[in-house]
Scaffold this motif. Structure first.
Motif, short mmCIF file in Angstrom:
data_model
loop_
_atom_site.label_atom_id
_atom_site.label_comp_id
_atom_site.label_asym_id
_atom_site.label_seq_id
_atom_site.Cartn_x
_atom_site.Cartn_y
_atom_site.Cartn_z
N PRO A 129 0.82 -1.22 0.00
CA PRO A 129 0.00 0.00 0.00
C PRO A 129 0.85 1.26 0.00
CG PRO A 129 0.09 -0.91 2.21
CD PRO A 129 0.85 -1.86 1.32
N VAL A 130 0.32 2.29 -0.64
CA VAL A 130 0.90 3.62 -0.61
C VAL A 130 -0.23 4.56 -0.20
CG1 VAL A 130 1.98 5.48 -1.92
CG2 VAL A 130 2.60 3.10 -2.41
N ALA A 131 -0.01 5.33 0.86
CA ALA A 131 -1.00 6.30 1.33
C ALA A 131 -0.75 7.63 0.64
CB ALA A 131 -0.90 6.46 2.84
N ILE A 132 -1.81 8.21 0.10
CA ILE A 132 -1.71 9.48 -0.62
C ILE A 132 -2.72 10.45 -0.02
CG2 ILE A 132 -1.96 10.62 -2.86
CD1 ILE A 132 -1.32 7.90 -4.17
N ARG A 133 -2.26 11.69 0.20
CA ARG A 133 -3.14 12.76 0.66
C ARG A 133 -2.65 14.07 0.06
NH1 ARG A 133 -1.69 16.31 4.43
NH2 ARG A 133 0.32 16.07 5.43
N LEU A 134 -3.48 15.09 0.12
CA LEU A 134 -3.08 16.42 -0.33
C LEU A 134 -2.42 17.17 0.82
CD1 LEU A 134 -6.23 17.52 -2.38
CD2 LEU A 134 -4.22 16.26 -3.17
N THR A 135 -1.54 18.10 0.49
CA THR A 135 -0.86 18.88 1.52
C THR A 135 -1.62 20.13 1.92
OG1 THR A 135 0.41 20.06 -0.15
CG2 THR A 135 1.42 18.07 0.79
N THR A 136 -2.58 20.55 1.08
CA THR A 136 -3.32 21.78 1.32
C THR A 136 -4.77 21.57 0.90
OG1 THR A 136 -1.33 23.05 0.77
CG2 THR A 136 -3.38 24.26 0.79
N GLN A 137 -5.68 22.23 1.58
CA GLN A 137 -7.10 22.11 1.23
C GLN A 137 -7.36 22.75 -0.13
OE1 GLN A 137 -9.81 24.13 3.88
NE2 GLN A 137 -11.53 22.92 3.19
N PRO A 138 -7.96 21.99 -1.06
CA PRO A 138 -8.27 22.56 -2.37
C PRO A 138 -9.61 23.30 -2.33
CG PRO A 138 -8.94 20.27 -2.33
CD PRO A 138 -8.28 20.57 -0.99
N PRO A 139 -9.84 24.24 -3.26
CA PRO A 139 -11.12 24.95 -3.28
C PRO A 139 -12.27 24.08 -3.81
CG PRO A 139 -9.72 25.71 -5.06
CD PRO A 139 -8.89 24.77 -4.23
N SER A 140 -11.94 23.02 -4.55
CA SER A 140 -12.95 22.11 -5.09
C SER A 140 -12.33 20.72 -5.21
CB SER A 140 -13.45 22.60 -6.46
OG SER A 140 -12.37 22.69 -7.36
N ALA A 141 -13.10 19.77 -5.71
CA ALA A 141 -12.62 18.38 -5.83
C ALA A 141 -11.38 18.30 -6.73
CB ALA A 141 -13.72 17.48 -6.36
N VAL A 142 -10.44 17.46 -6.31
CA VAL A 142 -9.22 17.20 -7.08
C VAL A 142 -9.16 15.70 -7.36
CG1 VAL A 142 -6.69 17.20 -7.01
CG2 VAL A 142 -7.96 19.12 -6.03
N VAL A 143 -9.01 15.35 -8.64
CA VAL A 143 -8.89 13.95 -9.03
C VAL A 143 -7.41 13.67 -9.28
CG1 VAL A 143 -9.50 12.18 -10.71
CG2 VAL A 143 -11.20 13.89 -10.01
N VAL A 144 -6.86 12.69 -8.55
CA VAL A 144 -5.47 12.28 -8.72
C VAL A 144 -5.48 11.01 -9.57
CG1 VAL A 144 -3.38 11.47 -7.54
CG2 VAL A 144 -4.79 13.28 -6.52
N THR A 145 -4.73 11.05 -10.69
CA THR A 145 -4.63 9.91 -11.59
C THR A 145 -3.24 9.30 -11.44
OG1 THR A 145 -6.17 10.95 -13.13
CG2 THR A 145 -4.79 9.16 -14.00
N LEU A 146 -3.20 7.96 -11.31
CA LEU A 146 -1.92 7.26 -11.14
C LEU A 146 -1.57 6.52 -12.42
CD1 LEU A 146 -3.43 6.53 -7.93
CD2 LEU A 146 -1.01 7.01 -7.82
N THR A 147 -0.32 6.67 -12.85
CA THR A 147 0.20 5.97 -14.03
C THR A 147 1.57 5.42 -13.69
OG1 THR A 147 1.17 8.03 -14.89
CG2 THR A 147 -1.04 7.47 -15.67
N THR A 148 2.08 4.51 -14.53
CA THR A 148 3.42 3.96 -14.33
C THR A 148 4.29 4.34 -15.50
OG1 THR A 148 2.94 1.85 -15.40
CG2 THR A 148 2.49 2.01 -13.04
N SER A 149 5.60 4.39 -15.24
CA SER A 149 6.54 4.75 -16.30
C SER A 149 6.83 3.59 -17.24
CB SER A 149 7.85 5.28 -15.70
OG SER A 149 8.46 4.26 -14.89
N SER A 150 6.49 2.35 -16.85
CA SER A 150 6.71 1.16 -17.68
C SER A 150 5.47 0.28 -17.60
CB SER A 150 7.93 0.37 -17.23
OG SER A 150 9.10 1.14 -17.38
N ILE A 151 4.83 0.08 -18.73
CA ILE A 151 3.63 -0.76 -18.78
C ILE A 151 4.03 -2.23 -18.63
CG2 ILE A 151 1.69 -1.48 -20.24
CD1 ILE A 151 1.79 1.35 -21.46
#
Length: 194
Positions: A129-151
């Motif tokens: 597992p990797v835990a991900i959170r934002l460092t600052t409160q955003p004004p609206s929803a933020v979608v974080v997309t995860l990709t890899t450098s090698s398929i």
């Protein structure tokens, strides 16, 4: 008998200012006409948590009424990423109030906090597992997309996380799993969150 019909007024320059968080902008304040006696001009911020003032009162006399006095408006650092609009109100008895629009430009940036920041995985083994959170409160929803450098080297699940102004500081987990690729070469792969 000469009747003076001049109406006293507060003169301020500029009428609007922009400042950053933890920086300041100067307002020059004076009276339009010589007063009969001392005049105290009160200064207040409509939102002291966004913009503070260096002084709350300026005193003008018949001797210094035309000499500008300075009020420094300072932006106050906060934990969000939104700019603030604040009014500085200048008032004194018997004189029309005057307001100055202050825009406080926010210097915060929404970043991602990942923990841990690196993993060591075995092909075909259990994911980590990797835990991900934002460092600052955003004004609206933020979608974080995860990709890899090698398929085909690792998989990530889920591929998207949504953070809102209500849950931005709560870590969400993704699982990174090494895929058995049938060769004997170790691989280094970056998982990118944007």
């Amino acid at each position: 008998l000469v009747i003076d019909d001049d109406a006293q007024a507060i003169i301020v320059s500029p009428r609007s200012v922009t400042t950053g968080e933890a920086s300041g902008a100067a307002l020059s304040v004076r009276l339009a006409f010589r007063p009969q006696g001392p005049v105290v001009v009160m200064a207040s911020s409509s939102d002291p948590t966004a913009a503070s003032l260096s002084v709350g009162a300026l005193t003008f006399t018949p001797m210094n009424y035309a000499s500008a006095q300075t009020i420094t408006v300072s932006g106050v650092a906060d934990g969000d990423v939104e700019d603030e609009a604040v009014e500085v109100l200048l008032t004194t008895a018997g004189v029309a109030p005057l307001s100055v629009l202050v825009t406080v430009v926010d210097d915060d940036v929404v970043n991602l906090d990942l923990s841990p920041s690196s993993l060591s995985l075995t092909e075909g083994g259990a994911g980590a597992p990797v835990a991900i959170r934002l460092t600052t409160q955003p004004p609206s929803a933020v979608v974080v997309t995860l990709t890899t450098s090698s398929i085909g080297v690792v998989s990530v699940s889920p591929l998207q996380l949504t953070f809102t102004p209500a849950n931005w500081a709560v870590a969400q987990q993704v699982v990174v799993t090494a895929i058995d690729d049938g060769d004997t070469v170790d691989a280094q792969v970056d998982v990118v969150a944007t």
